[in-house]
Motif scaffolding. Structure first.
Motif, PDB file in Angstrom:
ATOM      1  N   VAL A 192      16.177  34.452  19.224  1.00  0.00           N
ATOM      2  CA  VAL A 192      17.454  35.167  19.251  1.00  0.00           C
ATOM      3  C   VAL A 192      18.275  34.624  20.416  1.00  0.00           C
ATOM      4  CG1 VAL A 192      18.554  37.416  19.646  1.00  0.00           C
ATOM      5  CG2 VAL A 192      16.486  37.271  18.246  1.00  0.00           C
ATOM      6  N   PRO A 193      19.554  34.302  20.222  1.00  0.00           N
ATOM      7  CA  PRO A 193      20.380  33.835  21.349  1.00  0.00           C
ATOM      8  C   PRO A 193      20.424  34.857  22.482  1.00  0.00           C
ATOM      9  CG  PRO A 193      21.496  33.427  19.265  1.00  0.00           C
ATOM     10  CD  PRO A 193      20.297  34.281  18.949  1.00  0.00           C
ATOM     11  N   TYR A 194      20.417  34.369  23.700  1.00  0.00           N
ATOM     12  CA  TYR A 194      20.435  35.228  24.889  1.00  0.00           C
ATOM     13  C   TYR A 194      21.707  35.011  25.707  1.00  0.00           C
ATOM     14  CZ  TYR A 194      19.151  36.820  29.606  1.00  0.00           C
ATOM     15  OH  TYR A 194      19.141  37.423  30.842  1.00  0.00           O
ATOM     16  N   LEU A 195      21.927  33.794  26.163  1.00  0.00           N
ATOM     17  CA  LEU A 195      23.120  33.388  26.896  1.00  0.00           C
ATOM     18  C   LEU A 195      23.388  31.934  26.531  1.00  0.00           C
ATOM     19  CD1 LEU A 195      22.258  34.710  30.485  1.00  0.00           C
ATOM     20  CD2 LEU A 195      24.003  35.688  28.977  1.00  0.00           C
ATOM     21  N   TRP A 196      24.574  31.462  26.836  1.00  0.00           N
ATOM     22  CA  TRP A 196      24.806  30.036  26.669  1.00  0.00           C
ATOM     23  C   TRP A 196      25.627  29.541  27.857  1.00  0.00           C
ATOM     24  CZ3 TRP A 196      29.583  27.555  25.693  1.00  0.00           C
ATOM     25  CH2 TRP A 196      30.665  28.395  25.404  1.00  0.00           C
ATOM     26  N   GLY A 197      25.658  28.239  28.001  1.00  0.00           N
ATOM     27  CA  GLY A 197      26.397  27.666  29.119  1.00  0.00           C
ATOM     28  C   GLY A 197      26.563  26.173  28.927  1.00  0.00           C
ATOM     29  N   THR A 198      27.077  25.523  29.930  1.00  0.00           N
ATOM     30  CA  THR A 198      27.283  24.084  29.869  1.00  0.00           C
ATOM     31  C   THR A 198      26.734  23.427  31.125  1.00  0.00           C
ATOM     32  OG1 THR A 198      29.481  24.195  30.890  1.00  0.00           O
ATOM     33  CG2 THR A 198      29.385  24.349  28.498  1.00  0.00           C
ATOM     34  N   VAL A 199      26.498  22.128  31.013  1.00  0.00           N
ATOM     35  CA  VAL A 199      26.153  21.305  32.166  1.00  0.00           C
ATOM     36  C   VAL A 199      27.366  20.438  32.468  1.00  0.00           C
ATOM     37  CG1 VAL A 199      24.564  19.625  33.149  1.00  0.00           C
ATOM     38  CG2 VAL A 199      23.739  21.274  31.455  1.00  0.00           C
ATOM     39  N   GLY A 200      27.903  20.607  33.659  1.00  0.00           N
ATOM     40  CA  GLY A 200      29.080  19.851  34.066  1.00  0.00           C
ATOM     41  C   GLY A 200      28.960  19.439  35.523  1.00  0.00           C
ATOM     42  N   LEU A 201      30.097  19.326  36.178  1.00  0.00           N
ATOM     43  CA  LEU A 201      30.124  18.952  37.589  1.00  0.00           C
ATOM     44  C   LEU A 201      30.594  20.126  38.442  1.00  0.00           C
ATOM     45  CD1 LEU A 201      31.704  15.371  37.551  1.00  0.00           C
ATOM     46  CD2 LEU A 201      29.338  15.976  38.135  1.00  0.00           C
ATOM     47  N   ALA A 202      29.916  20.324  39.552  1.00  0.00           N
ATOM     48  CA  ALA A 202      30.360  21.302  40.541  1.00  0.00           C
ATOM     49  C   ALA A 202      30.932  20.553  41.730  1.00  0.00           C
ATOM     50  CB  ALA A 202      29.195  22.178  40.982  1.00  0.00           C
ATOM     51  N   LEU A 203      32.114  20.963  42.155  1.00  0.00           N
ATOM     52  CA  LEU A 203      32.772  20.300  43.279  1.00  0.00           C
ATOM     53  C   LEU A 203      33.048  21.298  44.402  1.00  0.00           C
ATOM     54  CD1 LEU A 203      35.532  18.230  41.410  1.00  0.00           C
ATOM     55  CD2 LEU A 203      33.173  17.554  41.911  1.00  0.00           C
TER      56      LEU A 203
ATOM     57  N   LEU B  97      27.787  19.004  28.151  1.00  0.00           N
ATOM     58  CA  LEU B  97      26.675  19.406  27.294  1.00  0.00           C
ATOM     59  C   LEU B  97      26.587  20.929  27.245  1.00  0.00           C
ATOM     60  CD1 LEU B  97      23.167  17.813  27.355  1.00  0.00           C
ATOM     61  CD2 LEU B  97      23.378  20.286  27.538  1.00  0.00           C
ATOM     62  N   ILE B  98      26.388  21.459  26.055  1.00  0.00           N
ATOM     63  CA  ILE B  98      26.251  22.899  25.869  1.00  0.00           C
ATOM     64  C   ILE B  98      24.806  23.238  25.520  1.00  0.00           C
ATOM     65  CG2 ILE B  98      26.919  22.756  23.429  1.00  0.00           C
ATOM     66  CD1 ILE B  98      28.200  25.467  23.663  1.00  0.00           C
ATOM     67  N   PHE B  99      24.314  24.342  26.048  1.00  0.00           N
ATOM     68  CA  PHE B  99      22.962  24.790  25.725  1.00  0.00           C
ATOM     69  C   PHE B  99      22.997  26.270  25.352  1.00  0.00           C
ATOM     70  CE2 PHE B  99      23.567  25.369  30.281  1.00  0.00           C
ATOM     71  CZ  PHE B  99      23.209  26.695  30.459  1.00  0.00           C
ATOM     72  N   ILE B 100      22.041  26.678  24.542  1.00  0.00           N
ATOM     73  CA  ILE B 100      21.851  28.088  24.205  1.00  0.00           C
ATOM     74  C   ILE B 100      20.467  28.490  24.689  1.00  0.00           C
ATOM     75  CG2 ILE B 100      21.793  29.849  22.408  1.00  0.00           C
ATOM     76  CD1 ILE B 100      23.359  27.952  20.604  1.00  0.00           C
TER      77      ILE B 100
ATOM     78  N   LEU C  68      22.040  27.774  15.908  1.00  0.00           N
ATOM     79  CA  LEU C  68      20.617  27.881  16.234  1.00  0.00           C
ATOM     80  C   LEU C  68      19.733  27.647  15.017  1.00  0.00           C
ATOM     81  CD1 LEU C  68      19.032  28.470  18.812  1.00  0.00           C
ATOM     82  CD2 LEU C  68      18.889  30.864  18.088  1.00  0.00           C
ATOM     83  N   SER C  69      20.235  27.963  13.828  1.00  0.00           N
ATOM     84  CA  SER C  69      19.437  27.781  12.610  1.00  0.00           C
ATOM     85  C   SER C  69      19.116  26.316  12.348  1.00  0.00           C
ATOM     86  CB  SER C  69      20.158  28.394  11.403  1.00  0.00           C
ATOM     87  OG  SER C  69      21.337  27.673  11.094  1.00  0.00           O
ATOM     88  N   SER C  70      19.867  25.403  12.962  1.00  0.00           N
ATOM     89  CA  SER C  70      19.562  23.978  12.838  1.00  0.00           C
ATOM     90  C   SER C  70      18.288  23.613  13.600  1.00  0.00           C
ATOM     91  CB  SER C  70      20.720  23.127  13.375  1.00  0.00           C
ATOM     92  OG  SER C  70      21.914  23.381  12.658  1.00  0.00           O
ATOM     93  N   PHE C  71      17.912  24.446  14.563  1.00  0.00           N
ATOM     94  CA  PHE C  71      16.717  24.202  15.367  1.00  0.00           C
ATOM     95  C   PHE C  71      15.597  25.177  15.013  1.00  0.00           C
ATOM     96  CE2 PHE C  71      20.509  22.913  17.568  1.00  0.00           C
ATOM     97  CZ  PHE C  71      20.194  21.676  18.099  1.00  0.00           C
ATOM     98  N   ASP C  72      15.962  26.332  14.471  1.00  0.00           N
ATOM     99  CA  ASP C  72      15.019  27.381  14.082  1.00  0.00           C
ATOM    100  C   ASP C  72      15.478  27.896  12.728  1.00  0.00           C
ATOM    101  OD1 ASP C  72      13.490  29.713  13.779  1.00  0.00           O
ATOM    102  OD2 ASP C  72      14.658  30.847  15.259  1.00  0.00           O
ATOM    103  N   GLU C  73      14.935  27.346  11.661  1.00  0.00           N
ATOM    104  CA  GLU C  73      15.417  27.642  10.314  1.00  0.00           C
ATOM    105  C   GLU C  73      15.381  29.141  10.025  1.00  0.00           C
ATOM    106  OE1 GLU C  73      14.745  26.115   5.711  1.00  0.00           O
ATOM    107  OE2 GLU C  73      13.358  25.505   7.296  1.00  0.00           O
ATOM    108  N   ASN C  74      16.533  29.645   9.534  1.00  0.00           N
ATOM    109  CA  ASN C  74      16.682  31.060   9.184  1.00  0.00           C
ATOM    110  C   ASN C  74      16.526  31.989  10.385  1.00  0.00           C
ATOM    111  OD1 ASN C  74      17.061  30.463   6.408  1.00  0.00           O
ATOM    112  ND2 ASN C  74      14.838  30.288   6.147  1.00  0.00           N
ATOM    113  N   ASN C  75      16.621  31.422  11.602  1.00  0.00           N
ATOM    114  CA  ASN C  75      16.537  32.248  12.821  1.00  0.00           C
ATOM    115  C   ASN C  75      15.314  33.152  12.815  1.00  0.00           C
ATOM    116  OD1 ASN C  75      19.923  32.358  12.122  1.00  0.00           O
ATOM    117  ND2 ASN C  75      19.195  31.389  13.989  1.00  0.00           N
ATOM    118  N   ARG C  76      14.178  32.587  12.482  1.00  0.00           N
ATOM    119  CA  ARG C  76      12.954  33.377  12.356  1.00  0.00           C
ATOM    120  C   ARG C  76      12.246  33.602  13.693  1.00  0.00           C
ATOM    121  NH1 ARG C  76       8.694  31.099   8.914  1.00  0.00           N
ATOM    122  NH2 ARG C  76       7.858  33.225   9.050  1.00  0.00           N
ATOM    123  N   TYR C  77      12.444  32.711  14.649  1.00  0.00           N
ATOM    124  CA  TYR C  77      11.608  32.752  15.850  1.00  0.00           C
ATOM    125  C   TYR C  77      12.363  33.011  17.144  1.00  0.00           C
ATOM    126  CZ  TYR C  77       7.869  30.782  12.973  1.00  0.00           C
ATOM    127  OH  TYR C  77       6.907  30.584  12.006  1.00  0.00           O
TER     128      TYR C  77
END
Length: 350
Positions: free
Chosen positions: A121-132, A256-259, A110-119
């Motif tokens: 906090v991670p909540y949950l994460w997941g992926t985008v895939g296929l549902a069958l 694809l993974i998202f946070i 996350l620090s790559s998108f929000d330097e030093n994690n200033r703004y």
């Protein structure tokens, strides 16, 4: 007269303090549909006395619409634009002791998108895939399908599966990125021509799709109106746990993974309550319970006792290193490339 003045001042000060307290006894929350856990929010209210007023949105663009709340849940790749527009306020680490319970690997990403994690906090994460809807897919194809994006992005397969119903998410960055990744390209480095071609391909797929949206596709999969859909992991895992004949697929070409993160808008009115809400949800106990309720993946430290218990009860919510090798993060886009994606996505709205 002096006594009356002093009395009035005293009443005014007392009334002001009461109003300030009343204002801090509520926190207004704006979160992703299906990713807020009612039981966790209820416990927060009982333990703190702070009332939670919550609303949900179905797409990232809805969250960016600028509605005033105290806590919002931007996805990681939305953070750079929000910070550039000065729409979030810095968090106070002293008010967030449970930040120590968050997985440091996720904080590093996350620090790559929000330097030093200033703004955020991670909540949950997941992926985008296929549902069958596995039985219907096998019935339509006549064989067990390969775990591949070719089921959706190869016209021969999608044409056959359109007969039993295809669903697309209204998630422009995710869909364009996944299609380009399937072709061996990266959205962050694709040309204008490649992005527009992705839009054309998705527009053709949209014409075949029986569902386009983020709210009801899982129910349509479960009752057989759809047999395949682009999907968020937690929605499918939750429906599967409830008995629906669904399988969430992580395609071999990569998912694809998202946070999802927690942040405080600059115009928030209840900043103290917002910090308390974020800190509560960041605790390993609350976060793993949130994962149980929503079926999105927790962000707690792997060595937390609550994570050990979660792994024993719900192993599908603790992702293996082998699974992680199939994931990639959606990069933050520069404004020009983001405008290209928006323009290409408009082809699906025709």
């Amino acid at each position: 007269m002096m006594k009356r003045t002093l009395l009035a001042l005293g009443l005014g000060i007392g009334l002001g303090a009461s109003l300030a307290q009343a204002q801090e006894d509520v926190v207004r929350v704006y979160g992703w549909q299906g990713r807020l856990a009612p039981g966790v929010i209820e416990d927060f209210q009982k333990q703190t006395g702070i009332r939670v007023e919550s609303a949900t949105y179905a797409s990232g663009e809805d969250m960016l619409a600028g509605v005033r709340y105290d806590v919002v849940f931007p996805t990681h790749f939305q953070l750079p634009a929000l910070l550039a527009e000065k729409r979030l306020q810095p968090l106070d680490p002293a008010r967030l002791p449970n930040l120590a319970q968050v997985n440091p690997d996720l904080l590093a990403v996350l620090s790559s998108f929000d330097e030093n994690n200033r703004y955020a906090v991670p909540y949950l994460w997941g992926t985008v895939g296929l549902a069958l809807n596995a039985p219907k897919v096998v019935e339509t194809l006549g064989a067990e399908p390969e775990d591949s994006w070719s089921l959706l992005f190869d016209a021969k397969n999608s044409g056959r599966l359109a007969k039993c119903g295809i669903g697309l998410l209204d998630a422009r960055l995710e869909a364009v990125s996944l299609l380009l990744n399937y072709k061996g390209e990266s959205l962050a480095h694709s040309s204008k021509r490649e992005i527009y071609q992705a839009g054309e391909d998705l527009s053709a797929l949209r014409d075949q799709a029986a569902s386009f949206g983020n709210a009801s596709y899982v129910e349509a999969l479960a009752d057989g109106r759809l047999c395949m859909a682009l999907a968020w992991s937690g929605h499918v895992l939750k429906a599967s746990a409830a008995g629906a004949p669904l399988r969430f697929v992580t395609p071999k070409e990569g998912a694809l993974i998202f946070i999802d993160t927690m942040a405080i808008p600059r115009q928030a009115e209840h900043v103290e309550a917002a910090h308390r809400f974020i800190d509560y949800l960041a605790s390993a106990a609350a976060n793993t319970r949130t994962a149980r309720e929503t079926r999105f993946y927790p962000v707690s430290r792997p060595d937390a006792p609550a994570m050990t218990q979660l792994a024993s009860e719900h192993p599908e919510l603790v992702v293996s290193s082998e699974q992680r090798r199939k994931f990639y993060y959606l990069e933050a886009l520069d404004p020009a490339r983001k405008n290209l994606v928006d323009a290409s996505w408009s082809l699906l709205q025709r």
